[in-house]
Design a protein around this motif. Structure first.
Motif, short mmCIF file in Angstrom:
data_model
loop_
_atom_site.label_atom_id
_atom_site.label_comp_id
_atom_site.label_asym_id
_atom_site.label_seq_id
_atom_site.Cartn_x
_atom_site.Cartn_y
_atom_site.Cartn_z
N ARG A 102 0.92 -1.28 0.06
CA ARG A 102 -0.22 0.02 -0.03
C ARG A 102 0.77 1.39 0.00
N GLU A 103 2.15 1.10 0.70
CA GLU A 103 2.73 2.36 0.62
C GLU A 103 3.79 2.69 -0.46
N PHE A 104 4.25 1.38 -1.17
CA PHE A 104 5.01 1.66 -2.20
C PHE A 104 4.58 0.87 -3.65
N PRO A 105 4.98 1.24 -4.68
CA PRO A 105 4.33 0.66 -6.18
C PRO A 105 5.09 -0.59 -6.30
N GLU A 106 4.58 -1.15 -7.28
CA GLU A 106 5.34 -2.32 -7.96
C GLU A 106 6.46 -1.94 -8.52
N GLU A 107 6.35 -0.77 -9.27
CA GLU A 107 7.22 -0.41 -10.37
C GLU A 107 7.19 1.05 -10.31
N ILE A 108 8.22 1.79 -10.63
CA ILE A 108 8.37 3.56 -10.88
C ILE A 108 9.31 3.91 -12.07
N ARG A 109 8.74 4.65 -12.67
CA ARG A 109 9.80 5.17 -13.81
C ARG A 109 9.54 6.74 -13.47
N PHE A 110 10.78 7.36 -13.76
CA PHE A 110 10.90 8.66 -13.13
C PHE A 110 12.09 9.20 -13.97
N THR A 111 12.26 10.37 -13.87
CA THR A 111 13.68 11.32 -14.39
C THR A 111 14.43 11.82 -13.24
#
Length: 165
Positions: free
Chosen positions: A63-72
């Motif tokens: 609930r606190e963190f996503p399965e994946e993240i994409r960022f710059t």
């Protein structure tokens, strides 16, 4: 310029040695198998944190963190997921997407095996920091640190910590 500390597979373990390196970074990135929010709370109390959940993480962590993240960050396109595979052996869930839209920096954990590998075909750097927790088959706990600046990945270092200490 941002100094990044990259870790994975803490499996609920955090100690003063890890926190010493956290203090030296500008940001900390955790590539999953956190194991306990005590780990991420300790890091967030010191530095900004980006994290994804891993396969051992419970519903509270998910609930606190996503399965994946994409960022710059500093002009570098970053994709982080716990189970991602590695060049020429990407996991089924990322294989087609990474081919269609490769990042400059692809990060995963899961294997407990430190890997730094250039993917010539996709023109990206693959990083797996190994495991910094005590749980698992690895004999040496590992993390990575590096600098991101003006679209470049620089000063990549492997940090090794004797398991059991």
């Amino acid at each position: 310029m941002q100094k990044i500390l990259l870790l994975s597979d803490t499996h609920g373990y955090i100690d003063d040695t890890i926190l010493k390196y956290v203090k030296q970074a500008d940001q900390v990135w955790h590539a999953g198998d956190i194991g306990s929010l005590e780990v991420t709370d300790a890091i967030k109390a010191i530095k900004p944190l980006k994290a994804v959940y891993g396969n051992i993480d419970n519903a509270t962590i998910r609930r606190e963190f996503p399965e994946e993240i994409r960022f710059t960050c500093q002009g570098v396109d970053v994709w982080m997921i716990h189970i991602g595979g590695y060049p020429n052996r990407y996991s089924p869930q990322v294989k087609e997407r990474i081919k269609k839209n490769p990042p400059k920096l692809f990060i995963c954990g899961h294997s407990h095996i430190l890997k730094v590998k250039w993917d010539k075909g996709l023109n990206l750097l693959h990083l797996n920091p190994g495991a910094v927790g005590q749980y698992g088959i690895h004999q040496v706990r590992t993390m990575l640190r590096f600098v991101l600046e003006k679209g470049e990945i620089k000063k990549l270092e492997i940090i090794e910590i004797k398991k059991g200490s």
